[in-house]
Write an enzyme that holds these catalytic residues in place. Structure first.
Site, mmCIF file in Angstrom:
data_model
loop_
_atom_site.group_PDB
_atom_site.id
_atom_site.type_symbol
_atom_site.label_atom_id
_atom_site.label_comp_id
_atom_site.label_asym_id
_atom_site.label_seq_id
_atom_site.Cartn_x
_atom_site.Cartn_y
_atom_site.Cartn_z
ATOM 1 N N GLU A 136 -11.338 26.403 -22.434
ATOM 2 C CA GLU A 136 -12.408 26.649 -21.772
ATOM 3 C C GLU A 136 -11.990 27.795 -20.620
ATOM 4 O O GLU A 136 -12.291 27.562 -19.450
ATOM 5 C CB GLU A 136 -13.413 25.558 -21.119
HETATM 6 C C1 FAD Z 1 -7.079 21.922 -29.159
HETATM 7 C C2 FAD Z 1 -7.506 23.071 -28.849
HETATM 8 C C3 FAD Z 1 -8.842 23.563 -29.220
HETATM 9 C C4 FAD Z 1 -9.199 24.798 -28.998
HETATM 10 N N1 FAD Z 1 -10.609 25.181 -29.289
HETATM 11 C C5 FAD Z 1 -11.070 26.542 -29.209
HETATM 12 C C6 FAD Z 1 -12.134 26.869 -30.098
HETATM 13 O O1 FAD Z 1 -12.894 25.869 -30.394
HETATM 14 N N2 FAD Z 1 -12.566 28.074 -29.871
HETATM 15 C C7 FAD Z 1 -11.468 29.090 -29.484
HETATM 16 O O2 FAD Z 1 -11.934 30.107 -29.572
HETATM 17 N N3 FAD Z 1 -10.567 28.565 -28.741
HETATM 18 C C8 FAD Z 1 -10.430 27.439 -28.652
HETATM 19 N N4 FAD Z 1 -9.027 27.055 -28.216
HETATM 20 C C9 FAD Z 1 -8.099 27.910 -27.653
HETATM 21 C C10 FAD Z 1 -7.967 28.010 -26.059
HETATM 22 O O3 FAD Z 1 -9.335 28.418 -25.480
HETATM 23 C C11 FAD Z 1 -6.977 28.951 -25.777
HETATM 24 O O4 FAD Z 1 -5.673 28.238 -26.245
HETATM 25 C C12 FAD Z 1 -6.874 29.191 -24.278
HETATM 26 O O5 FAD Z 1 -7.817 30.187 -23.912
HETATM 27 C C13 FAD Z 1 -5.433 29.901 -23.767
HETATM 28 O O6 FAD Z 1 -4.991 30.906 -24.722
HETATM 29 P P1 FAD Z 1 -3.536 30.792 -25.107
HETATM 30 O O7 FAD Z 1 -3.345 29.577 -25.924
HETATM 31 O O8 FAD Z 1 -3.430 31.841 -25.927
HETATM 32 O O9 FAD Z 1 -2.558 30.856 -23.956
HETATM 33 P P2 FAD Z 1 -2.173 32.185 -23.269
HETATM 34 O O10 FAD Z 1 -3.280 33.140 -22.846
HETATM 35 O O11 FAD Z 1 -0.958 32.674 -24.187
HETATM 36 O O12 FAD Z 1 -1.600 31.501 -21.857
HETATM 37 C C14 FAD Z 1 -0.302 31.080 -21.709
HETATM 38 C C15 FAD Z 1 0.012 30.713 -20.157
HETATM 39 O O13 FAD Z 1 -0.168 32.071 -19.724
HETATM 40 C C16 FAD Z 1 -1.216 31.964 -18.416
HETATM 41 N N5 FAD Z 1 -1.718 33.325 -18.401
HETATM 42 C C17 FAD Z 1 -2.089 33.924 -19.417
HETATM 43 N N6 FAD Z 1 -2.882 35.116 -18.880
HETATM 44 C C18 FAD Z 1 -2.582 35.251 -17.704
HETATM 45 C C19 FAD Z 1 -2.934 35.895 -16.641
HETATM 46 N N7 FAD Z 1 -3.581 36.947 -16.461
HETATM 47 N N8 FAD Z 1 -2.567 35.597 -15.244
HETATM 48 C C20 FAD Z 1 -1.538 34.569 -15.271
HETATM 49 N N9 FAD Z 1 -1.445 33.631 -15.991
HETATM 50 C C21 FAD Z 1 -1.923 33.903 -17.378
HETATM 51 C C22 FAD Z 1 -2.121 30.742 -19.077
HETATM 52 O O14 FAD Z 1 -2.800 30.237 -17.983
HETATM 53 C C23 FAD Z 1 -1.152 29.783 -19.676
HETATM 54 O O15 FAD Z 1 -0.384 29.181 -18.855
HETATM 55 C C24 FAD Z 1 -8.424 25.684 -28.496
HETATM 56 C C25 FAD Z 1 -7.184 25.541 -27.973
HETATM 57 C C26 FAD Z 1 -6.763 24.056 -28.326
HETATM 58 C C27 FAD Z 1 -5.158 23.891 -27.895
#
Ligand code: FAD
Length: 601
Positions: free
Chosen positions: A409
């Site tokens: 979220e």
């Molecule tokens: C168990 C689980 C269930 C999920 N369910 C769903 C689902 O039902 N539907 C769906 O669509 N998604 C789902 N997700 C995805 C989830 O919403 C994403 O994992 C989340 O939004 C973070 O994206 P990412 O994993 O690509 O991390 P990234 O965006 O790669 O982030 C990695 C790190 O970098 C930081 N970061 C990224 N961008 C910035 C910025 N601009 N400035 C500062 N810091 C930054 C983040 O805070 C984090 O600490 C799920 C994830 C998990 C693990």
């Protein structure tokens, strides 16, 4: 409580510059009979259907999750927020929060399955669907005949959600879109019948939302279940779309509207996620209290040790505070929705605008409650000692399950930055007057401080004065930062994070104080002894945190006289005239928990 008028409720973010009277906050003690009945039936359902099977949830029993979701559907829990015309219960926002809260406490697997289905899986259709789309899908989703999932994230598009590569290509006859792309981390993917899929049409700047039925004959396939740290029985898979044909009438809202849908669905998802962390905290605290009362070391129940009392008190306090702030915001949202409905808005418009108004509070709550359950379960493990590390006790799973809430979220980093960013934007648009109060703080800093001894004889007089001063700290730090960096402020992330911590602590501390003050006024101060102690303890911790964060922020951009003046201001704005004895407060709170042998607030 009587219905509020537009002028009587604070706008989102205004808590920072306006004083709120305790009579104007909604508290869990204000739940009406219908809300209490809903809470009790969900609690009873969880104790009957989920708690006895906790072990199976840890063993990746995805079928059990589906079964529980079906039962929840039969009892109407999946349709609380859905209007009756689409076979939902059409209850208010507070009731929706209550169901999220109490259904989520026993295992994160159900919390996630429930949240993904009722929130991001169903809401986009309820709120943005055409009448035909709503009629076709919402009744099935409201009753649990069908389940929903939300496909936004991709391997290359996580926090940067609008950067997805999934494509939607219109057929030559203009009758359908052909969707191709890879989605990952999709909750409920293993049993969902319908997906909300975000894809890009041509080279549009923004993505578009589609309702896609699950049909393996239509180019939809899945990855294996992800091997995860926690929420072991929540189905999480990749979903692949290979020229999946979607009728044009299944586009959600308009072309290019997907990013807006995704963000608004997340606003609602965030406050519900905060609620979903609450009962987990109550249960973890209760388990810790019970264990501490039973476990004897040095011929003494460990609950009698100050070190354990400290933990129990802090755990209960964060649960109480999280609950106070979540239901305060939930009622503001409900009131705002009702005002819009009365002025002729449709259900969807009213709900969308109502929640959007409090997007700042939604982000604040998501961050605060997800971190509180993490800390609470961590301390829960510590209370259990070696047994806490064992998968045979409830703490281990609670700790692992809690971890995801800081990630999905919108990660807590993104939500922290959003909360301050949205507030600054609201100020620029004139929706919240930050400039005037920030200038007033600037003038106060130049002036000579008053040395009058205020009258603190009334309950919370000093605490409320402190809250006012803490708001000034935010205005001082954020106001100067905006002046200094202008639109470039967003590049100063560490400063934004510090500012958001101040904002979060102010909202949480104020919410607890107002709840307790209201209850002390109507039920008598002597009935609220421990609640008063929890409000004071939380505030003390908040002052410490705010002091550290503000200092860090100020030093990052100010120098010379300005630096000295701001640091002096910070000292003045975080100064207690009478320090609370937090050791005594914690002891009082813990003693009550220990005597009651449960979470009793
Ligand atoms: C168990 C689980 C269930 C999920 N369910 C769903 C689902 O039902 N539907 C769906 O669509 N998604 C789902 N997700 C995805 C989830 O919403 C994403 O994992 C989340 O939004 C973070 O994206 P990412 O994993 O690509 O991390 P990234 O965006 O790669 O982030 C990695 C790190 O970098 C930081 N970061 C990224 N961008 C910035 C910025 N601009 N400035 C500062 N810091 C930054 C983040 O805070 C984090 O600490 C799920 C994830 C998990 C693990």
């Amino acid at each position: 409580m009587e219905a509020k008028t537009d002028k009587e409720i604070l706008r989102g973010g205004q808590f920072l510059v306006k004083e709120t009277s305790c009579d104007d906050v909604f508290t869990p003690e204000d739940f009406n009979e219908e809300q209490k009945m809903m809470r009790d039936s969900v609690k009873e359902f969880v104790d009957r259907e989920i708690v006895p099977h906790k072990e199976r949830f840890e063993k990746k029993d995805y079928a059990l999750t589906e079964e529980i979701m079906q039962k929840a559907g039969e009892l109407g829990f999946l349709g609380v927020a859905i209007p009756e015309e689409y076979d939902g219960l059409g209850m208010g926002f507070v009731s929706t929060m209550l169901v999220c809260d109490y259904i989520s406490g026993a295992t994160g697997s159900i919390a996630t399955a429930f949240g993904a289905h009722t929130g991001i899986g169903t809401m986009p259709i309820t709120l943005y669907g055409t009448e035909e789309q709503k009629k076709k899908y919402v009744p099935k989703l409201a009753t649990g005949e069908w389940f929903g999932a939300y496909c936004l994230t991709e391997p290359g598009a996580g926090s940067d959600a609008n950067s997805g590569k999934t494509k939607a290509v219109l057929s030559e006859d203009g009758k359908y879109y052909s969707i191709s792309g890879q989605k990952m981390w999709i909750s409920n993917a293993g049993f969902a019948n319908v997906f909300i899929v975000f894809a890009r049409v041509e080279d549009d700047k923004n993505i578009t939302g589609f309702i896609v039925e699950n049909d393996k004959e239509n180019g939809i396939s899945f990855g294996e279940e992800e091997k995860k740290l926690g929420i072991h029985s929540s189905s999480t898979r990749q979903v692949f779309f290979n020229e999946t044909k979607v009728p044009v009438e299944n586009m959600l809202a308009g072309r290019g509207e997907g990013f807006k849908i995704a963000m608004n669905a997340l606003n609602i998802g965030r406050i519900k996620l905060a609620a979903a962390c609450l009962d987990a905290q109550r249960r973890v605290t209760e388990n810790a209290v019970k264990y501490a009362n039973e476990r004897v070391q040095f011929k003494t129940p460990i609950a009698q040790f100050g070190a354990i009392k400290q933990k129990l008190a802090e755990m209960a306090t964060s649960a109480y505070v999280g609950e106070s702030a979540s239901y305060r915001a939930a009622k503001n949202i409900e009131d705002r929705i009702n005002i819009r409905l009365e002025s002729g808005n449709s259900h969807s418009e009213a709900e969308l605008k109502g929640v959007e108004e409090y997007a700042i509070e939604c982000s604040i709550l998501k961050v605060a409650c997800s971190e509180d359950i993490q800390n609470c379960s961590d301390e829960g493990i510590q209370v259990f000692g070696g047994m806490g590390f064992s998968a045979d006790t409830p703490m281990e799973a609670a700790w692992r399950d809690a971890r995801i809430s800081r990630i999905y979220e919108g990660t807590n980093e993104i939500n922290r930055m959003l909360s301050v960013g949205m507030l600054v934007k609201k100020a620029m648009k004139g929706h919240v007057d930050l400039l005037g109060p920030a200038q007033a703080v600037g003038e106060e800093l130049m002036g000579i401080p008053s040395f009058d001894k205020p009258d603190y004889s009334e309950l919370f007089a000093e605490e409320k004065e402190m809250i006012k001063k803490l708001k000034k700290v935010f205005l001082m730090v954020a106001g100067s930062a905006v002046q200094k960096f202008g639109p470039q402020l967003e590049e100063h992330q560490q400063l934004l994070l510090a500012a958001s911590d101040i904002l979060i602590e102010v909202y949480m501390a104020e919410s607890a104080i107002l709840r307790t003050e209201k209850n002390a006024k109507r039920f008598g101060e002597d009935t609220q002894k421990e609640q008063i102690a929890m409000s004071q303890l939380y505030l003390y911790n908040a002052v410490e945190k705010i002091n550290a964060k503000a200092k860090e922020g100020i030093i990052s951009f100010a120098e010379g006289d300005e630096l000295r003046m701001m640091l002096m201001g910070l000292k003045r704005f975080t100064k207690y005239d009478n320090f609370p004895n937090v050791v005594k407060l914690r002891t009082e709170i813990a003693d009550k928990l220990i005597a009651e042998n449960k979470y009793c607030f």
